[in-house]
Scaffold this motif. Structure first.
Motif, PDB file in Angstrom:
ATOM      1  N   UNK A  87       0.927   1.626   6.271  1.00 45.88           N
ATOM      2  CA  UNK A  87       1.510   2.538   5.290  1.00 45.88           C
ATOM      3  C   UNK A  87       2.395   1.730   4.356  1.00 45.88           C
ATOM      4  N   UNK A  88       1.937   1.631   3.125  1.00 46.00           N
ATOM      5  CA  UNK A  88       2.705   0.886   2.143  1.00 46.00           C
ATOM      6  C   UNK A  88       3.913   1.711   1.703  1.00 46.00           C
ATOM      7  N   UNK A  89       5.034   1.027   1.506  1.00 44.85           N
ATOM      8  CA  UNK A  89       6.215   1.774   1.072  1.00 44.85           C
ATOM      9  C   UNK A  89       6.036   2.343  -0.321  1.00 44.85           C
ATOM     10  N   UNK A  90       6.509   3.552  -0.487  1.00 45.80           N
ATOM     11  CA  UNK A  90       6.424   4.231  -1.778  1.00 45.80           C
ATOM     12  C   UNK A  90       7.460   3.632  -2.729  1.00 45.80           C
ATOM     13  N   UNK A  91       7.033   3.122  -3.882  1.00 42.93           N
ATOM     14  CA  UNK A  91       8.022   2.542  -4.799  1.00 42.93           C
ATOM     15  C   UNK A  91       9.093   3.527  -5.217  1.00 42.93           C
ATOM     16  N   UNK A  92       8.730   4.834  -5.230  1.00 39.73           N
ATOM     17  CA  UNK A  92       9.734   5.813  -5.656  1.00 39.73           C
ATOM     18  C   UNK A  92      10.844   5.967  -4.629  1.00 39.73           C
ATOM     19  N   UNK A  93      10.471   5.719  -3.328  1.00 47.57           N
ATOM     20  CA  UNK A  93      11.473   5.897  -2.273  1.00 47.57           C
ATOM     21  C   UNK A  93      12.276   4.630  -2.027  1.00 47.57           C
ATOM     22  N   UNK A  94      11.941   3.550  -2.680  1.00 48.03           N
ATOM     23  CA  UNK A  94      12.648   2.284  -2.471  1.00 48.03           C
ATOM     24  C   UNK A  94      13.971   2.321  -3.238  1.00 48.03           C
ATOM     25  N   UNK A  95      15.015   2.635  -2.537  1.00 47.89           N
ATOM     26  CA  UNK A  95      16.318   2.775  -3.167  1.00 47.89           C
ATOM     27  C   UNK A  95      16.974   1.400  -3.234  1.00 47.89           C
ATOM     28  N   UNK A  96      17.093   0.897  -4.437  1.00 48.43           N
ATOM     29  CA  UNK A  96      17.732  -0.391  -4.659  1.00 48.43           C
ATOM     30  C   UNK A  96      18.934  -0.201  -5.571  1.00 48.43           C
ATOM     31  N   UNK A  97      19.916  -1.082  -5.435  1.00 50.93           N
ATOM     32  CA  UNK A  97      21.037  -1.024  -6.375  1.00 50.93           C
ATOM     33  C   UNK A  97      20.570  -1.331  -7.799  1.00 50.93           C
ATOM     34  N   UNK A  98      21.241  -0.741  -8.749  1.00 52.27           N
ATOM     35  CA  UNK A  98      20.869  -0.883 -10.154  1.00 52.27           C
ATOM     36  C   UNK A  98      22.055  -1.472 -10.897  1.00 52.27           C
ATOM     37  N   UNK A  99      21.786  -2.493 -11.720  1.00 53.70           N
ATOM     38  CA  UNK A  99      22.815  -3.147 -12.519  1.00 53.70           C
ATOM     39  C   UNK A  99      22.866  -2.491 -13.893  1.00 53.70           C
ATOM     40  N   UNK A 100      24.014  -1.941 -14.219  1.00 54.85           N
ATOM     41  CA  UNK A 100      24.266  -1.343 -15.538  1.00 54.85           C
ATOM     42  C   UNK A 100      25.532  -1.985 -16.073  1.00 54.85           C
ATOM     43  N   UNK A 101      25.393  -2.712 -17.173  1.00 61.37           N
ATOM     44  CA  UNK A 101      26.538  -3.457 -17.683  1.00 61.37           C
ATOM     45  C   UNK A 101      26.852  -4.612 -16.754  1.00 61.37           C
ATOM     46  N   UNK A 102      28.096  -4.733 -16.318  1.00 63.74           N
ATOM     47  CA  UNK A 102      28.517  -5.766 -15.376  1.00 63.74           C
ATOM     48  C   UNK A 102      28.782  -5.192 -13.996  1.00 63.74           C
ATOM     49  N   UNK A 103      28.319  -3.971 -13.720  1.00 65.73           N
ATOM     50  CA  UNK A 103      28.597  -3.296 -12.451  1.00 65.73           C
ATOM     51  C   UNK A 103      27.269  -2.954 -11.788  1.00 65.73           C
ATOM     52  N   UNK A 104      27.227  -3.104 -10.468  1.00 66.27           N
ATOM     53  CA  UNK A 104      26.057  -2.739  -9.679  1.00 66.27           C
ATOM     54  C   UNK A 104      26.323  -1.381  -9.011  1.00 66.27           C
ATOM     55  N   UNK A 105      25.439  -0.403  -9.278  1.00 69.97           N
ATOM     56  CA  UNK A 105      25.605   0.952  -8.778  1.00 69.97           C
ATOM     57  C   UNK A 105      24.578   1.233  -7.691  1.00 69.97           C
ATOM     58  N   UNK A 106      25.024   1.972  -6.681  1.00 74.30           N
ATOM     59  CA  UNK A 106      24.115   2.450  -5.657  1.00 74.30           C
ATOM     60  C   UNK A 106      23.390   3.704  -6.160  1.00 74.30           C
ATOM     61  N   UNK A 107      22.268   4.100  -5.521  1.00 73.40           N
ATOM     62  CA  UNK A 107      21.493   5.261  -6.012  1.00 73.40           C
ATOM     63  C   UNK A 107      22.315   6.544  -6.121  1.00 73.40           C
ATOM     64  N   UNK A 108      23.234   6.771  -5.172  1.00 74.35           N
ATOM     65  CA  UNK A 108      24.039   7.988  -5.262  1.00 74.35           C
ATOM     66  C   UNK A 108      24.947   7.959  -6.489  1.00 74.35           C
ATOM     67  N   UNK A 109      25.515   6.783  -6.775  1.00 69.81           N
ATOM     68  CA  UNK A 109      26.354   6.682  -7.966  1.00 69.81           C
ATOM     69  C   UNK A 109      25.542   6.861  -9.245  1.00 69.81           C
ATOM     70  N   UNK A 110      24.324   6.321  -9.254  1.00 62.87           N
ATOM     71  CA  UNK A 110      23.456   6.488 -10.431  1.00 62.87           C
ATOM     72  C   UNK A 110      23.137   7.959 -10.654  1.00 62.87           C
ATOM     73  N   UNK A 111      22.886   8.693  -9.569  1.00 58.89           N
ATOM     74  CA  UNK A 111      22.582  10.112  -9.688  1.00 58.89           C
ATOM     75  C   UNK A 111      23.749  10.878 -10.315  1.00 58.89           C
ATOM     76  N   UNK A 112      24.986  10.564  -9.873  1.00 52.83           N
ATOM     77  CA  UNK A 112      26.155  11.242 -10.435  1.00 52.83           C
ATOM     78  C   UNK A 112      26.325  10.907 -11.914  1.00 52.83           C
TER      79      UNK A 112
END
Length: 872
Positions: A192-217
C-alpha cells in the motif's frame, strides 16, 4: 600587553564588539566635551575682552574731569589705568583668538574625522554580522529539512522491509486427531503506497516552518478576512474565489509580521509555490503586490480548511460571448489547470522522490555550511583588521587630548603671566595623562574574551566527518584518520621539525611561534587543507613557516573543546589554588597526571606529541626563561580553555601554569600515563584470554604472529611475578659506547618507553612487550628518542647528534665541544629575511651540524609522529 584584536571576542561576535564600540563612542563624547570647554572658554575670553574694551569709551563720554588737568599726578595714574585696561582687553581677545586657532578649529576637524572612522567601522562590522547571522539561520533551516527528509526515507525503507517479509501464519489447531486439516495457504502480501495527500509535512512560509495544524489555522483566517470575488478573463471565462495581490499583501503585513512589502511578497510567493494560490489571466506563477493581478484559491485550500468552495454552474446554453454559461469556459478551466511540464520527474515513485529530495536537501545544507564558513572567516578577518585600526585610533585620540591640553595651556600662558598658577595646574593635569595606561585600563576592565573562533561544521546524518578537518571533534578526526593523533597535527609538526635547520640561528627557530601572523594568511592555508584528507607537504611548502605554525594553533583553537577538556578546568584550578608552594611540586605533578588520565586517548596522545615537540625545541635551542614564558602565554589558550569565559576566567592563568608544568615535568606526567595504559592493556588482554573471548586465528601469517604474541603476553601476565619493591643489587647496564656509530642495533639498546624494574633488568615478557607500541606512545616523543637521556662521567655527551630521532638540532656535550660537518648554506633567502639579523658563529656552526646530521640520517629526519592505526 593584550590588544583589541585579542580581547573583544564573544560567541555571537556582536557582544564583544558592542562593548568595544560603546567605549569608543564614549571617547567620541569625551572629545566633544573637551572641544566644548575650549570653545566656551574662547567665547568667554572674547566677551570679557569686549567688555573691558567698553570701559574706556564710557569714561570719555563724561565731560570735564581729568581732561582739564594737564600735569597733575592724578591724571597720570588715570592715563596708566586706561592703558592697562586697553592692554588687558587686547590680551583677552588674543587669548580667544589663540584658543580658536590652536585648539578649537584643528581639534574640531579631527574629532569629526575620528567619529566618522568609528561609525564606519561599526556599520561595516554590523553589516557583516547580520549576513553571518542570516546565513547561520539558513544553515539551521536547511539542516532541519535535511534531517526530516532522512527520517522520511528511513521510515519508508522500514515499511518496505516489513511489506516484503513472509507473513508468519499461526498453525491451525486440528479439531480431530483422526482428520487433520491442512494449513491454510499463506496470504499474498500487498503493498500500500502512501497517499501523497495524507503525507503531512512541515511547510516553509517566509522564514518560518509551520506544521499542518498551523497551516490550517492560517488559511482559515485568510479566507475569512481576505476579500473573495470573481474575475472575468477573455476567452477563458470567469474564475471564482479570486483575490487581488494587494489584498493578500495587506493581510500578510498586518497578520504575519511582515516588516515591509518585499518580505510580504516573499511570503505570498511561498504560498503560491506550496499550491494554495495560482495566478489567473497571466503567464507564470509570480506573486506581486498589485491590484491588477488576480490569484485564485485552489480547491486544496477549501479541502484543508473545511470552508465550502463557491463553484461555477456549468450551462451549455448560450453563445461564446455569454461568459459564465459558455461551454468554452469549462474547457478553458480544464486547460488552465493542465500543465504537462509542471513535473520535471515523470514516472517517479514515492520512494525515489523522497530519496531525491533527501539528496537535494543534503546538497543545499552542505552548500549553506560552506557559505557560512566563508562568511565567518571573512567576518573574523574584518574584525581583526577593524579592531587593530580602532586600537590605533583610540591611542591617537588619547594622544590628541594630551596635545590639546598642552595647546590650551600654551594659548593662555603666552599671553597672561598672571595666570601662571592656573597654567601650572593645567600643565600638571597634562602631565598626568598617560595614553598607554588608559588604554591598558580599558582592556583590563572592559574586555569580553580572547580570540576563540566558533566553527559551525557540516553535521552528517550518519556521523561521517569526511570532507572537513577544522572544527571537528578531535577523537572523531583521529578515528577518521585511523590514528591516535590526527594527521593534520603530525604532518605540521613533522614539516616544521624538518625545516628548522633551514632557519638562520636558534633565535629564528624560536621566533616562528611568536610571530603575529595575519589572520587572512592563516585562513588562506586553512582553506587549502580543510578537506578531511592528509595534508600534502607540497601545499605547506608554498607558505612561510610562521604561517604553517599559525594554522596549527588555529586548528587547536577551532576544536569544539580544548585539547585539555574544559570539563577538568575546575580540577586544574583547584590543583593550582591548593598547591601553590614549591614543597608541594611532586604532589601537584601527581595530581596533574591523574587529571590528564581522565581525558580521551586521542587528546592525551595529541597533547604528548605537541609537548614533545616544544620541549625538544626549548632544550635544543637553549631557550631562556623569557622565551618559555612568552611561548606558554601564546599557547595556553590552545591547550586549555574554560567552558564559559567570564570576567574571572579572563584574569586566571591556570592554563599557563599547566603548560609550564607540562614543559618542566613531561617525563613524569606522560611516562606514568603510558605505563598505566600499558598495564591496563595487558590486564584486559589477560582477562579476555581467561574468558575465552580472544579473536580467532587467521590463515594470514601476520594474524598468526599477532595471536601468538597476545598468547605469550597473557601467559606472562598470568604467571609472572611482580618486581620486589626493595632496591635491586644487580648492576645497571649503561648505554652502549658504540651509540655514535650509527648502527641500528646499538643506537637504542634500551627502549626508553619501557618501564624496567628497579635493578634495570627486564623480564622476557617485558622485553617482548617493547616490540609493540603502547596505545599512548607517539613516535618522536622524549620516551621514544634519546633526547633528554644522560650518561654519567666527565666528557660523555649529554645528547649525541647521531642519536637524535629528528636529526635536525644539535646539543653540545658537557665540555662544550660539538661536531662540525660541512653543509650547504640555506638557499631560501626569503625565510632568512623574515627574521632579519646575522647569526653568531656558534649558531652557524650549529646549523651546519644540524644539516650534516640530517643528511646522514635521512630516514630519521624530523619528528616521526606517524602513529599505528587504531584497532578499537
Amino acid at each position: 600587553m593584550s590588544s583589541f584584536a585579542t580581547s573583544f571576542w564573544s560567541s555571537d561576535y556582536a557582544g564583544g564588539l558592542g562593548v568595544l564600540f560603546g567605549k569608543l563612542q564614549q571617547g567620541v563624547q569625551e572629545n566633544q566635551q573637551i572641544l566644548t570647554i575650549a570653545r566656551m572658554r574662547a567665547d568667554a575670553e572674547e566677551v570679557y575682552g569686549q567688555r573691558i574694551g567698553e570701559i574706556i569709551p564710557a569714561t570719555e563720554r563724561v565731560s570735564g574731569g581729568f581732561s582739564r588737568d594737564d600735569g597733575a599726578s592724578v591724571r597720570k595714574a588715570y592715563e596708566g589705568m586706561r592703558v592697562e585696561m586697553d592692554e588687558a582687553a587686547k590680551n583677552h581677545r588674543k587669548i580667544a583668538s589663540n584658543i580658536r586657532e590652536l585648539v578649537v578649529n584643528p581639534f574640531g576637524r579631527w574629532c569629526d574625522a575620528h567619529a566618522q572612522r568609528v561609525q564606519n567601522s561599526q556599520d561595516d562590522l554590523q553589516t557583516r554580522i547580520k549576513l553571518h547571522d542570516k546565513q547561520a539561520e539558513s544553515v539551521r533551516k536547511f539542516r532541519s529539512q535535511y534531517y526530516n527528509k532522512c527520517r522520511l526515507v528511513e521510515d519508508l525503507e522500514e515499511e518496505d522491509k516489513l511489506a516484503f517479509q513472509d507473513p508468519k501464519v499461526e498453525p491451525v489447531q486440528n479439531t480431530s486427531p483422526k482428520s487433520p486439516l491442512p494449513p491454510p495457504p499463506p496470504a499474498v502480501p500487498t503493498i500500500k503506497e502512501p497517499d501523497p495527500e495524507d503525507d503531512e509535512e512541515p511547510i516553509d512560509i517566509g522564514d518560518v516552518t509551520y506544521m499542518p495544524e498551523q497551516v490550517k489555522k492560517i488559511l482559515t483566517h485568510m479566507l475569512e478576512n481576505i476579500k473573495l470575488g470573481e474575475t472575468k478573463v477573455p476567452i477563458l471565462g470567469t474564475y471564482q474565489n479570486v483575490s487581488t495581490g494587494s489584498d493578500i499583501t495587506e493581510y500578510i503585513r498586518k497578520n504575519m509580521n511582515a516588516a515591509n512589502v518585499e518580505f510580504a511578497e516573499k511570503v505570498g510567493q511561498d504560498i503560491v509555490h506550496n499550491g494554495f494560490l495560482r495566478l489567473v489571466g497571466n503567464v507564470g506563477n509570480t506573486f506581486a503586490n498589485s491590484s491588477r493581478m488576480y490569484y485564485q484559491w485552489r480547491p486544496k485550500v477549501f479541502k484543508i480548511t473545511g470552508i465550502p468552495e463557491k463553484k461555477q454552474a456549468i450551462s451549455r446554453v448560450g453563445t461564446l460571448t455569454e461568459g459564465i454559461d459558455s461551454p468554452v469556459n469549462a474547457v478553458g478551466e480544464i486547460l488552465s489547470g493542465w500543465n504537462p511540464l509542471n513535473n520535471p520527474y515523470p514516472n517517479e515513485t514515492p520512494s525515489e522522490r523522497l530519496r531525491r529530495e533527501a539528496r537535494e536537501s543534503d546538497e543545499r545544507y552542505k552548500a549553506s555550511v560552506r557559505k557560512l564558513d566563508a562568511l565567518r572567516c571573512n567576518l573574523e578577518e574584518a574584525m581583526v583588521d577593524h579592531l587593530k585600526f580602532m586600537e590605533r585610533c583610540e591611542l591617537d585620540r588619547l594622544k590628541a587630548i594630551k596635545a590639546v591640553i598642552l595647546d590650551f595651556s600654551g594659548a593662555i600662558s603666552n599671553v597672561i603671566p598672571s595666570l601662571q598658577s592656573t597654567v601650572d595646574k593645567m600643565m600638571l593635569f597634562q602631565e598626568t595623562v598617560q595614553p598607554l595606561g588608559d588604554l591598558r585600563y580599558l582592556l583590563e576592565n572592559y574586555r569580553t574574551g580572547p580570540f576563540v573562533p566558533r566553527v559551525i561544521t557540516y553535521e552528517n546524518y550518519y556521523n561521517s566527518v569526511d570532507g572537513q578537518t577544522f572544527g571537528v571533534d578531535l577523537e572523531a578526526r583521529a578515528r577518521a584518520d585511523r590514528k591516535r593523533v590526527p594527521l593534520v597535527v603530525t604532518t605540521i609538526l613533522t614539516y616544521l621539525d624538518n625545516h628548522y635547520p633551514d632557519l638562520d640561528g636558534d633565535e629564528a627557530r624560536r621566533a616562528i611561534w611568536l610571530v603575529d601572523v595575519p589572520l587572512g594568511a592563516t585562513h588562506h592555508l586553512r582553506q587549502q587543507i580543510n578537506d578531511g584528507k592528509t595534508v600534502p607537504v607540497e601545499v605547506l611548502e608554498q607558505y612561510e613557516i610562521p604561517i604553517v605554525a599559525s594554522v596549527l594553533k588555529l586548528y587547536l583553537l577551532e576544536l569544539p573543546d580544548s585539547l585539555v577538556s574544559s570539563h577538568v578546568y575546575e580540577i586544574v584550578k583547584t590543583v593550582y589554588s591548593t598547591t601553590a608552594t614549591d614543597s608541594s611540586e611532586a604532589q601537584r605533578v601527581s595530581v596533574i597526571q591523574s587529571t590528564l588520565g581522565q581525558l580521551r586517548l586521542a587528546n592525551i596522545a595529541t597533547l604528548d606529541a605537541i609537548t614533545t615537540h616544544f620541549t625538544r625545541l626549548i632544550e635544543l635551542t637553549s631557550a631562556d626563561e623569557a622565551y618559555i614564558s612568552s611561548l606558554s602565554t601564546n599557547l595556553a589558550p590552545c591547550i586549555l580553555r574554560p567552558r564559559q569565559e567570564t570576567t574571572l576566567t579572563m584574569n586566571e592563568k591556570y592554563n599557563y601554569r599547566l603548560l609550564r608544568d607540562l614543559f618542566g615535568h613531561k617525563e613524569a606526567i606522560f611516562g606514568e600515563l603510558k605505563r598505566a595504559s600499558s598495564q591496563a592493556t595487558r590486564a584486559a588482554s589477560a582477562a579476555n584470554q581467561e574468558r575465552g573471548r580472544g579473536r580467532g586465528m587467521s590463515t594470514d601469517e601476520r594474524g598468526r604472529a599477532i595471536a601468538e604474541q597476545e598468547k605469550w603476553q597473557a601467559i606472562a601476565t598470568k604467571n609472572g611475578r611482580a618486581a620486589s619493591p626493595a632496591p635491586s643489587t644487580r648492576i645497571k647496564r649503561e648505554r652502549s659506547p658504540n651509540r655514535m656509530s650509527g648502527d641500528a642495533s646499538t643506537r637504542f639498546p634500551v627502549s626508553p618507553s619501557t618501564t624496567s624494574p628497579p635493578g634495570g633488568v627486564t623480564s622476557p615478557t617485558e622485553r617482548r612487550s617493547t616490540l609493540t607500541r603502547h596505545s599512548l606512545e607517539v613516535p618522536g616523543s622524549a620516551e621514544a628518542s634519546p633526547i633528554g637521556s644522560h650518561t654519567n662521567g666527565v666528557g660523555s655527551t649529554a645528547v649525541a647528534n647521531s642519536n637524535h630521532a629528528d636529526g635536525s638540532l644539535e646539543k653540545r656535550d658537557s665540555l662544550g665541544s660539538s661536531s662540525r660537518v660541512k653543509s650547504r648554506k640555506p638557499a631560501n633567502l626569503s625565510r632568512q629575511s623574515l627574521y632579519g639579523g646575522v647569526s653568531s658563529s656558534s649558531e652557524r656552526v650549529r646549523a651546519d651540524s644540524l644539516k650534516g646530521a640530517a643528511s646522514h640520517e635521512s630516514d630519521h629526519r624530523g619528528v616521526e609522529l606517524t602513529d599505528k592505526p587504531m584497532d578499537d
